[in-house]
Design a protein around this motif. Sequence first.
Motif, PDB file in Angstrom:
ATOM      1  N   GLN A  79      25.663  -8.871  11.013  1.00  0.00           N
ATOM      2  CA  GLN A  79      25.615  -8.308  12.393  1.00  0.00           C
ATOM      3  C   GLN A  79      24.802  -7.113  12.654  1.00  0.00           C
ATOM      4  OE1 GLN A  79      27.719 -10.599  14.192  1.00  0.00           O
ATOM      5  NE2 GLN A  79      27.523 -11.562  12.275  1.00  0.00           N
ATOM      6  N   GLU A  80      23.990  -7.474  13.612  1.00  0.00           N
ATOM      7  CA  GLU A  80      23.332  -6.210  13.997  1.00  0.00           C
ATOM      8  C   GLU A  80      23.986  -5.054  14.808  1.00  0.00           C
ATOM      9  OE1 GLU A  80      18.883  -5.020  15.912  1.00  0.00           O
ATOM     10  OE2 GLU A  80      19.420  -7.240  15.948  1.00  0.00           O
ATOM     11  N   ASP A 129      12.215   2.902  13.255  1.00  0.00           N
ATOM     12  CA  ASP A 129      11.604   1.631  12.956  1.00  0.00           C
ATOM     13  C   ASP A 129      12.626   0.628  12.505  1.00  0.00           C
ATOM     14  OD1 ASP A 129       9.038   2.283  14.001  1.00  0.00           O
ATOM     15  OD2 ASP A 129       8.421   3.148  12.108  1.00  0.00           O
ATOM     16  N   LEU A 130      13.745   1.157  12.067  1.00  0.00           N
ATOM     17  CA  LEU A 130      14.843   0.546  11.399  1.00  0.00           C
ATOM     18  C   LEU A 130      15.720  -0.182  12.190  1.00  0.00           C
ATOM     19  CD1 LEU A 130      16.213   3.079   8.694  1.00  0.00           C
ATOM     20  CD2 LEU A 130      14.777   1.267   8.444  1.00  0.00           C
ATOM     21  N   GLN A 131      16.264  -1.375  11.862  1.00  0.00           N
ATOM     22  CA  GLN A 131      17.235  -2.183  12.402  1.00  0.00           C
ATOM     23  C   GLN A 131      18.305  -2.027  11.536  1.00  0.00           C
ATOM     24  OE1 GLN A 131      14.730  -5.870  12.738  1.00  0.00           O
ATOM     25  NE2 GLN A 131      16.243  -6.057  14.345  1.00  0.00           N
ATOM     26  N   PHE A 132      19.866  -1.918  12.027  1.00  0.00           N
ATOM     27  CA  PHE A 132      20.901  -1.813  11.390  1.00  0.00           C
ATOM     28  C   PHE A 132      21.652  -2.961  11.532  1.00  0.00           C
ATOM     29  CE2 PHE A 132      19.308   2.209  12.913  1.00  0.00           C
ATOM     30  CZ  PHE A 132      19.070   3.017  11.690  1.00  0.00           C
ATOM     31  N   THR A 143      28.955  -0.896   4.120  1.00  0.00           N
ATOM     32  CA  THR A 143      27.607  -0.505   3.863  1.00  0.00           C
ATOM     33  C   THR A 143      26.642  -1.219   4.877  1.00  0.00           C
ATOM     34  OG1 THR A 143      28.190  -0.562   1.195  1.00  0.00           O
ATOM     35  CG2 THR A 143      25.826  -0.820   1.866  1.00  0.00           C
ATOM     36  N   LEU A 144      25.753  -0.157   5.369  1.00  0.00           N
ATOM     37  CA  LEU A 144      24.628  -0.673   6.143  1.00  0.00           C
ATOM     38  C   LEU A 144      23.508  -1.305   5.472  1.00  0.00           C
ATOM     39  CD1 LEU A 144      24.293   2.358   8.603  1.00  0.00           C
ATOM     40  CD2 LEU A 144      25.308   0.080   9.312  1.00  0.00           C
ATOM     41  N   VAL A 145      23.008  -2.293   5.981  1.00  0.00           N
ATOM     42  CA  VAL A 145      21.800  -3.035   5.628  1.00  0.00           C
ATOM     43  C   VAL A 145      20.879  -2.822   6.378  1.00  0.00           C
ATOM     44  CG1 VAL A 145      20.714  -5.089   5.031  1.00  0.00           C
ATOM     45  CG2 VAL A 145      23.023  -4.793   4.442  1.00  0.00           C
ATOM     46  N   PHE A 146      19.487  -2.341   6.174  1.00  0.00           N
ATOM     47  CA  PHE A 146      18.606  -1.778   6.969  1.00  0.00           C
ATOM     48  C   PHE A 146      17.329  -2.891   6.907  1.00  0.00           C
ATOM     49  CE2 PHE A 146      20.465   1.645   4.763  1.00  0.00           C
ATOM     50  CZ  PHE A 146      21.189   2.509   5.922  1.00  0.00           C
ATOM     51  N   ALA A 147      16.801  -2.908   8.152  1.00  0.00           N
ATOM     52  CA  ALA A 147      15.613  -3.765   8.232  1.00  0.00           C
ATOM     53  C   ALA A 147      14.494  -3.252   8.755  1.00  0.00           C
ATOM     54  CB  ALA A 147      15.901  -5.121   8.713  1.00  0.00           C
ATOM     55  N   TYR A 160      18.874  -2.056   1.111  1.00  0.00           N
ATOM     56  CA  TYR A 160      20.360  -2.147   0.392  1.00  0.00           C
ATOM     57  C   TYR A 160      20.451  -0.880  -0.224  1.00  0.00           C
ATOM     58  CZ  TYR A 160      20.551  -7.231   1.968  1.00  0.00           C
ATOM     59  OH  TYR A 160      20.456  -8.404   2.677  1.00  0.00           O
ATOM     60  N   PHE A 161      21.637  -0.530  -0.027  1.00  0.00           N
ATOM     61  CA  PHE A 161      22.158   0.654  -1.054  1.00  0.00           C
ATOM     62  C   PHE A 161      22.738   0.077  -2.314  1.00  0.00           C
ATOM     63  CE2 PHE A 161      22.893   3.285   2.633  1.00  0.00           C
ATOM     64  CZ  PHE A 161      21.980   4.388   2.134  1.00  0.00           C
TER      65      PHE A 161
END
Length: 170
Positions: A79-80, A129-132, A143-147, A160-161
Amino acid sequence: MLVYQDLLTGDELLSDSFPYKEIQNGILWEVEGKFQWVVTGSVDIDIGANPSAEGAGEEEGVDDQSVKVVDIVDTFRLQEQPPFDKRQFVVFIKKYIKLLTPKLDGEKAIEFKKNIEGATKFLLSQLSDLQFFVGESMNDDSTLVFAYYKDGAINPTFLYFGHGLKEVKC
């Protein structure tokens, strides 16, 4: 098959179907995503009948739609989230470290604390520049995932962490 779950929420965030590369001393995992077309709605199956002979017009039929999605986002129902500014991101990282560290065993906790600062600086340098993304539960403590898109890339790269993931065999 291996699935990687968020250590804090249990949300599935990744699997071994998506190979990763460790960066920032193993704190971050880098995974290449790919755009793909997914058909949504019902599927029209041609059974050889003549629609005009059956009284069906051109307008009648099934309205299929295909949607272009990113494989990782679609597969794990990520989910963004709205973007963070620098202050919000630092607040998130401090909270994340506080929540995650007690869940790590001794050596992993030490390694995480030692290297999280470098990973945070890297993420801050990419912040605009990141999407979360978060997992399906949309838990605030997840945990956040970044794109982001590397120079000239047409497909996103996900970060990913690694310490925030738990490996589960399916």
